[in-house]
Design a protein around this motif. Structure first.
Motif, mmCIF file in Angstrom:
data_model
loop_
_atom_site.group_PDB
_atom_site.id
_atom_site.type_symbol
_atom_site.label_atom_id
_atom_site.label_comp_id
_atom_site.label_asym_id
_atom_site.label_seq_id
_atom_site.Cartn_x
_atom_site.Cartn_y
_atom_site.Cartn_z
ATOM 1 N N MET A 185 35.136 -16.761 -24.006
ATOM 2 C CA MET A 185 33.996 -16.749 -25.228
ATOM 3 C C MET A 185 34.234 -15.851 -26.239
ATOM 4 O O MET A 185 33.497 -14.418 -25.980
ATOM 5 C CB MET A 185 32.705 -16.775 -24.634
ATOM 6 N N PRO A 186 35.464 -15.376 -27.085
ATOM 7 C CA PRO A 186 35.461 -14.666 -28.227
ATOM 8 C C PRO A 186 34.788 -14.898 -29.027
ATOM 9 O O PRO A 186 33.947 -16.028 -29.015
ATOM 10 C CB PRO A 186 36.986 -14.534 -28.434
ATOM 11 N N ASN A 187 34.838 -14.402 -30.510
ATOM 12 C CA ASN A 187 34.504 -14.441 -32.160
ATOM 13 C C ASN A 187 35.055 -14.426 -32.655
ATOM 14 O O ASN A 187 35.558 -13.985 -32.776
ATOM 15 C CB ASN A 187 32.964 -14.091 -31.412
ATOM 16 N N SER A 200 34.072 -10.018 -26.567
ATOM 17 C CA SER A 200 34.750 -11.422 -25.755
ATOM 18 C C SER A 200 33.976 -11.485 -24.365
ATOM 19 O O SER A 200 33.650 -10.456 -24.010
ATOM 20 C CB SER A 200 35.689 -11.173 -25.437
ATOM 21 N N GLY A 201 33.431 -12.146 -24.021
ATOM 22 C CA GLY A 201 32.386 -13.141 -22.270
ATOM 23 C C GLY A 201 33.569 -13.299 -22.011
ATOM 24 O O GLY A 201 33.801 -14.504 -21.839
ATOM 25 N N LEU A 202 34.196 -12.492 -20.306
ATOM 26 C CA LEU A 202 34.844 -13.119 -19.987
ATOM 27 C C LEU A 202 34.898 -13.067 -18.398
ATOM 28 O O LEU A 202 33.427 -12.710 -17.513
ATOM 29 C CB LEU A 202 36.436 -12.115 -18.961
ATOM 30 N N TYR A 203 34.645 -14.145 -17.711
ATOM 31 C CA TYR A 203 34.857 -15.429 -16.205
ATOM 32 C C TYR A 203 35.843 -15.456 -15.447
ATOM 33 O O TYR A 203 36.643 -16.244 -15.571
ATOM 34 C CB TYR A 203 33.220 -16.479 -16.495
ATOM 35 N N HIS A 217 26.809 -19.581 -21.731
ATOM 36 C CA HIS A 217 26.024 -19.998 -21.943
ATOM 37 C C HIS A 217 25.392 -18.917 -23.569
ATOM 38 O O HIS A 217 25.306 -19.646 -24.920
ATOM 39 C CB HIS A 217 25.248 -21.312 -21.366
ATOM 40 N N ALA A 218 24.933 -18.350 -22.148
ATOM 41 C CA ALA A 218 24.117 -17.145 -23.232
ATOM 42 C C ALA A 218 25.647 -15.725 -24.237
ATOM 43 O O ALA A 218 24.702 -15.635 -25.557
ATOM 44 C CB ALA A 218 23.350 -15.901 -22.285
ATOM 45 N N VAL A 219 26.283 -15.902 -23.842
ATOM 46 C CA VAL A 219 27.208 -15.397 -24.650
ATOM 47 C C VAL A 219 28.020 -15.675 -25.902
ATOM 48 O O VAL A 219 28.345 -15.878 -27.274
ATOM 49 C CB VAL A 219 28.275 -14.932 -23.713
ATOM 50 N N THR A 220 27.697 -17.424 -25.699
ATOM 51 C CA THR A 220 28.561 -17.859 -26.916
ATOM 52 C C THR A 220 26.964 -17.902 -27.597
ATOM 53 O O THR A 220 27.244 -17.914 -29.402
ATOM 54 C CB THR A 220 28.190 -19.881 -26.416
ATOM 55 N N ALA A 221 25.713 -18.225 -26.983
ATOM 56 C CA ALA A 221 24.926 -17.589 -28.084
ATOM 57 C C ALA A 221 24.590 -17.151 -28.727
ATOM 58 O O ALA A 221 23.968 -16.676 -30.050
ATOM 59 C CB ALA A 221 23.232 -18.456 -28.047
ATOM 60 N N VAL A 222 25.084 -15.745 -28.049
ATOM 61 C CA VAL A 222 24.667 -14.191 -29.012
ATOM 62 C C VAL A 222 25.649 -13.618 -29.945
ATOM 63 O O VAL A 222 25.765 -13.566 -30.919
ATOM 64 C CB VAL A 222 24.439 -13.309 -27.497
ATOM 65 N N ILE A 264 39.724 -20.326 -23.847
ATOM 66 C CA ILE A 264 38.600 -20.236 -25.143
ATOM 67 C C ILE A 264 38.127 -21.617 -25.209
ATOM 68 O O ILE A 264 37.085 -20.952 -26.346
ATOM 69 C CB ILE A 264 39.537 -19.363 -25.948
ATOM 70 N N ALA A 265 38.014 -22.485 -24.770
ATOM 71 C CA ALA A 265 37.358 -23.203 -25.051
ATOM 72 C C ALA A 265 35.513 -23.733 -24.828
ATOM 73 O O ALA A 265 35.733 -22.668 -24.012
ATOM 74 C CB ALA A 265 38.265 -24.494 -24.367
ATOM 75 N N ALA A 266 35.262 -23.417 -25.329
ATOM 76 C CA ALA A 266 33.324 -23.822 -25.731
ATOM 77 C C ALA A 266 33.024 -24.652 -24.639
ATOM 78 O O ALA A 266 33.430 -26.247 -24.891
ATOM 79 C CB ALA A 266 32.923 -23.492 -26.967
ATOM 80 N N GLY A 267 31.690 -24.282 -23.548
ATOM 81 C CA GLY A 267 31.777 -24.789 -23.080
ATOM 82 C C GLY A 267 32.407 -26.072 -21.987
ATOM 83 O O GLY A 267 31.514 -26.446 -20.873
ATOM 84 N N ILE A 268 33.469 -25.282 -21.133
ATOM 85 C CA ILE A 268 34.261 -26.334 -20.440
ATOM 86 C C ILE A 268 34.151 -25.604 -18.996
ATOM 87 O O ILE A 268 34.978 -24.286 -19.243
ATOM 88 C CB ILE A 268 35.863 -26.685 -21.168
ATOM 89 N N ASP A 269 33.993 -25.980 -18.144
ATOM 90 C CA ASP A 269 33.807 -24.819 -17.130
ATOM 91 C C ASP A 269 34.349 -24.983 -16.117
ATOM 92 O O ASP A 269 35.273 -25.835 -16.276
ATOM 93 C CB ASP A 269 32.232 -25.382 -16.271
#
Length: 280
Positions: A125-127, A137-140, A173-178, A102-107
């Motif tokens: 990317m949770p919130n 949460s957006g998951l990949y 990245h977009a999920v992080t912004a939204v 769940i760490a932001a930005g680390i691919d």
């Protein structure tokens, strides 16, 4: 045994016991997950004591011990320390373990370099509304993740809100912004409304109460309506009325462009984090 029951019996390890980990743990236990199948590792003994007393989970200050027999490992540490944490964990992971970050930005490329190329990885990317079971949460999932492991990841994050799957990792990245950073935008707008209400003569507690209830009501109305926010806005904006004057002021100040620029800056920072903190 049903798939739901199987997910509740999974052995989970949380590396990091902060607010987001605590929220997910609370949601899982409320959903029937056994506390004794959850192991949390954190350097803070005080934090571990709180988690053990509140939830009855297993705790440790040793990351390697925590993941030793885990089916799923949730990496809930700050991006700045993830490289060292993941590298140290690599040899201790079960061969078939799923790792959720769940760490932001680390691919996934960086995570695979640190954890091992064959590791099943789901980036999330949770919130912060996950703290009240209203998260998004957006998951990949990387190619090494099986269909069954995707179900496991979804079940874990669905314990604290809605889950959406992405087919392109860059969309995170977009999920992080939204949604990832999105709660802060609304908090800022609430702050501004409260300050404006006070400036117009309302007592601070009254301005706060009216603002928060209005935000809750508007969000709930939008969530329960088949109409989009644009239609709902138009319905409360009577010609030559009070609401129209406020909306016209927002439009003159180009509020939409302000929001777009802010979210673009957020997404770009997510990209930059990946470049700065990822594997070289």
């Amino acid at each position: 045994m049903t798939q739901s029951q199987a997910n509740r019996d999974l052995k989970l390890a949380f590396i990091g016991g902060g607010n987001m980990a605590s929220a997910i743990i609370a949601g899982l236990i409320d959903g029937g997950h056994k506390p004794t199948t959850i192991n949390v590792s954190d350097p803070s003994v005080e934090q571990l004591t709180r988690l053990q007393q509140q939830f009855g989970v297993l705790t440790s200050t040793d990351n390697l011990q925590a993941v030793a027999d885990a089916d799923v490992v949730v990496l809930a540490v700050k991006p700045q320390v993830l490289a060292q944490v993941a590298t140290d964990l690599a040899a201790a992971l079960q061969p078939e373990a799923l790792v959720i970050s769940i760490a932001a930005g680390i691919d996934c490329r960086s995570l695979s370099a640190w954890l091992g190329q064959g590791t099943a990885i789901v980036r999330c990317m949770p919130n912060t509304p996950a703290l009240v079971n209203l998260g998004a949460s957006g998951l990949y999932a990387n190619p090494q993740t099986t269909a069954a492991q995707k179900v496991q990841a979804e079940a874990i994050l669905a314990a604290v809100g809605i889950v959406v799957w992405l087919t392109d990792e860059d969309q995170l990245h977009a999920v992080t912004a939204v949604s990832g950073s999105g709660p802060a935008y609304f908090f800022l707008f609430m702050e501004a409304m409260i300050e404006a209400g006070v400036a117009q003569g309302l007592a601070p507690d009254l301005a706060r109460s009216l603002t928060l209830q209005t935000a809750l009501g508007a969000s709930t109305l939008a969530s329960n309506s088949e109409e989009g926010p644009d239609v709902l806005r138009q319905r409360v904006t009577s010609p030559n009325g009070t609401t129209e004057q406020a909306i016209l002021s927002f439009e003159r100040d180009d509020t939409r462009a302000v929001v777009k620029r802010a979210m673009a800056a957020c997404a770009q920072r997510s990209v930059t984090l990946s470049e700065e903190l990822g594997a070289k």
